[in-house]
Motif scaffolding. Structure first.
Motif: not given
Length: 402
Positions: A210-216, A257-264
């Motif tokens: 799974q692809r994690i796209v991490l925004v911080e 195409r994020p499998d998991r969208l993460v906002l720090g």
């Protein structure tokens, strides 16, 4: 270290920004000034030069200490560190206010940022990951004020957090189930309570395909995962141009195409984009949020959403369907211990207002007790809500507080 030797090394580094051997450069500068050192004193001299020219000078020893998380400079002889969770004053001599200012300017330059009378504040990340915040006089009274937060390049596993007491053993299977079932999670807590550490540990359990796209805002989170794409916000320059905010990056992340969208860390108007994303099929999303208690989370969400033009009813409607669980962390009375204290669920009060109901709470005795929000959390986990030990999954001890 003699100023003349430092100047000689500095001049050599200008000619060779990446020398093959700093030891040879320092040794040559010392010999040119009539000093010959043995292997051990020379190694110490090289370390002192590296700290002075490439690091944080006399502060570097504290930044390198494994149990130090923050170094705070209020003046040349007024330096504090948070060590093992306790804030204490340390004996460090930074010279003069001018020397402190020069140190702040040099550290800002190392981070690629400008710090001078025209731009008297800076919030940046140093090459080693340390977060730098500096304020120059006259905004800071009398002397430049520096705040350095150490970011350890280490991702803790959930098992390690359990072993350290940060996560109660009975809560570990709950957290694993939330990650496995792609629940949308909001990690809340006060500053320095371990929000980022907990979230990174949970992201490390995401399946590797799974692809994690991490925004911080600044790159702090270090999940142990093979497929992490990191997007970092950029502040505007002194002319007010070139800034890219978190809300912009969340919108960009949705196209990746994020499998998991993460906002720090959710700080402001970007909450609108996050809630919208979690309401439109992006399961398994996560974010962190500053809040003193889990019960304060609705007020924080409403305040941030107001910056984006959303009213309380709109926030409640989106949050209830977007957020599956709130994980609230807090620091102990002594400030040293950080632990997951509560798991809550987002819902509406009889009056229609947004609220967080406690599902599981860790008492001062270390026992995990169910709260009024447990049935809804159990439903999300897919376990029976009425048994004392649902599906053999939890060792909880009835209802009630700690």
């Amino acid at each position: 270290m003699a100023p003349a030797v430092l100047d000689a090394v500095r001049e050599e580094l200008r000619r060779r920004p990446v020398p093959d051997d700093l030891t040879a450069v320092v040794d040559g500068a010392l010999r040119a000034h009539g000093t010959l050192l043995g292997p051990v004193p020379l190694a110490q001299a090289v370390r002192a030069v590296a700290d002075e020219l490439l690091g944080a000078g006399p502060l570097q020893r504290w930044l390198d200490a494994p149990d130090v998380t923050d170094v705070l400079v209020n003046g040349p002889h007024d330096v504090w560190v948070e060590q093992a969770g306790r804030l204490r004053r340390v004996d460090v001599d930074l010279g003069t206010p001018e020397a402190v200012r020069a140190l702040a300017v040099r550290l800002a330059a190392a981070a690629g940022r400008r710090l001078d009378d025209a731009a008297p504040t800076v919030d940046a990340r140093l090459p080693d990951g340390t977060r730098l915040h500096a304020v120059l006089p006259p905004l800071a009274d009398g002397c430049a004020a520096l705040s350095l937060r150490v970011v350890r390049p280490q991702a803790f596993t959930l098992a390690e957090l359990v072993a350290s007491g940060s996560v109660a053993p009975a809560l570990a299977p709950v957290l694993v189930a939330l990650v496995d079932r792609r629940a949308n999670l909001l990690v809340s807590g006060p500053t320095g309570a371990g929000k980022t550490t907990l979230l990174a540990a949970l992201l490390s359990r995401v399946p590797p395909d799974q692809r994690i796209v991490l925004v911080e805002e600044s790159g702090e989170m270090l999940p142990d995962h093979p497929h992490v794409v990191r997007l970092t916000a950029r502040r505007a320059n002194v002319d007010g141009a070139g800034g890219v905010g978190l809300a912009d990056l969340v919108r960009e992340a949705l196209r990746m195409r994020p499998d998991r969208l993460v906002l720090g860390e959710c700080r402001g108007a970007e909450v609108r984009e996050v809630l919208a994303a979690l309401n439109t099929g992006h399961e398994g999303g996560c974010a962190t949020l500053h809040a003193n208690t889990a019960a304060d989370v609705p007020a924080r969400l409403e305040a941030m959403a107001a910056l984006a033009g959303l009213d309380r009813a709109a926030v409640a409607a989106q949050a209830v369907s977007a957020i599956d669980a709130v994980l609230h962390v807090r620091r102990g009375q002594d400030g040293a211990r950080r632990r997951l204290a509560e798991v809550g669920v987002v819902g509406r009060s009889p009056g229609g207002e947004l609220e967080v109901a406690t599902a599981l709470r860790v008492g001062d005795d270390g026992l995990v007790r169910r709260g009024p929000g447990w049935p809804r959390l159990a439903e999300r986990l897919g376990v029976p809500a009425g048994t004392a030990d649902p599906a053999g999954m939890l060792a909880v001890h009835g209802t009630g507080g700690s």
